[in-house]
Design a protein around this motif. Structure first.
Motif, PDB file in Angstrom:
ATOM      1  N   UNK A   2       0.821  -1.217   0.000  1.00 33.03           N
ATOM      2  CA  UNK A   2       0.000   0.000   0.000  1.00 33.03           C
ATOM      3  C   UNK A   2       0.850   1.259   0.000  1.00 33.03           C
ATOM      4  N   UNK A   3       2.043   1.191   0.563  1.00 32.34           N
ATOM      5  CA  UNK A   3       2.940   2.343   0.581  1.00 32.34           C
ATOM      6  C   UNK A   3       3.668   2.546  -0.744  1.00 32.34           C
ATOM      7  N   UNK A   4       3.871   1.478  -1.497  1.00 29.02           N
ATOM      8  CA  UNK A   4       4.697   1.541  -2.707  1.00 29.02           C
ATOM      9  C   UNK A   4       3.912   1.492  -4.006  1.00 29.02           C
ATOM     10  N   UNK A   5       2.651   1.125  -3.955  1.00 31.37           N
ATOM     11  CA  UNK A   5       1.902   0.853  -5.170  1.00 31.37           C
ATOM     12  C   UNK A   5       1.799   2.058  -6.106  1.00 31.37           C
ATOM     13  N   UNK A   6       1.896   3.245  -5.571  1.00 31.59           N
ATOM     14  CA  UNK A   6       1.824   4.449  -6.411  1.00 31.59           C
ATOM     15  C   UNK A   6       3.089   4.656  -7.231  1.00 31.59           C
TER      16      UNK A   6
END
Length: 83
Positions: free
Chosen positions: A26-30
């Motif tokens: 969730x922290x890296x998906x962007x």
């Protein structure tokens, strides 16, 4: 991952691959181009697709490729999906 990185080097692709837990995703998906799930966590595909919000492809690694640790096949499919 090592075999995927080795294959990328062999074919002249510059890639960055990370193995992450769902909570870390969730922290890296962007900041990624694709999310590939191991077959053992395919049940979390819907959750990851919701996080990706249609921005990037989310796929499950083929069970045979995963079992054989065929990094070249997995990377080839990833590159075909994002290109």
């Amino acid at each position: 991952m090592k075999k995927m990185k080795a294959h990328a080097k062999d074919i002249g692709e510059e890639i960055d691959i990370e193995a992450l837990s769902i909570s870390e995703a969730s922290d890296k998906i962007a900041h990624v181009d694709i999310v590939m799930l191991g077959p053992q966590v395919r049940y979390q595909e819907k959750q990851i697709k919701e996080m990706a919000d249609g921005r990037i492809p989310v796929t499950v690694i083929d069970m045979m490729d995963y079992g054989k640790m065929d990094g070249a096949a997995v990377l080839t499919k990833a590159l075909a999906t994002i290109h």
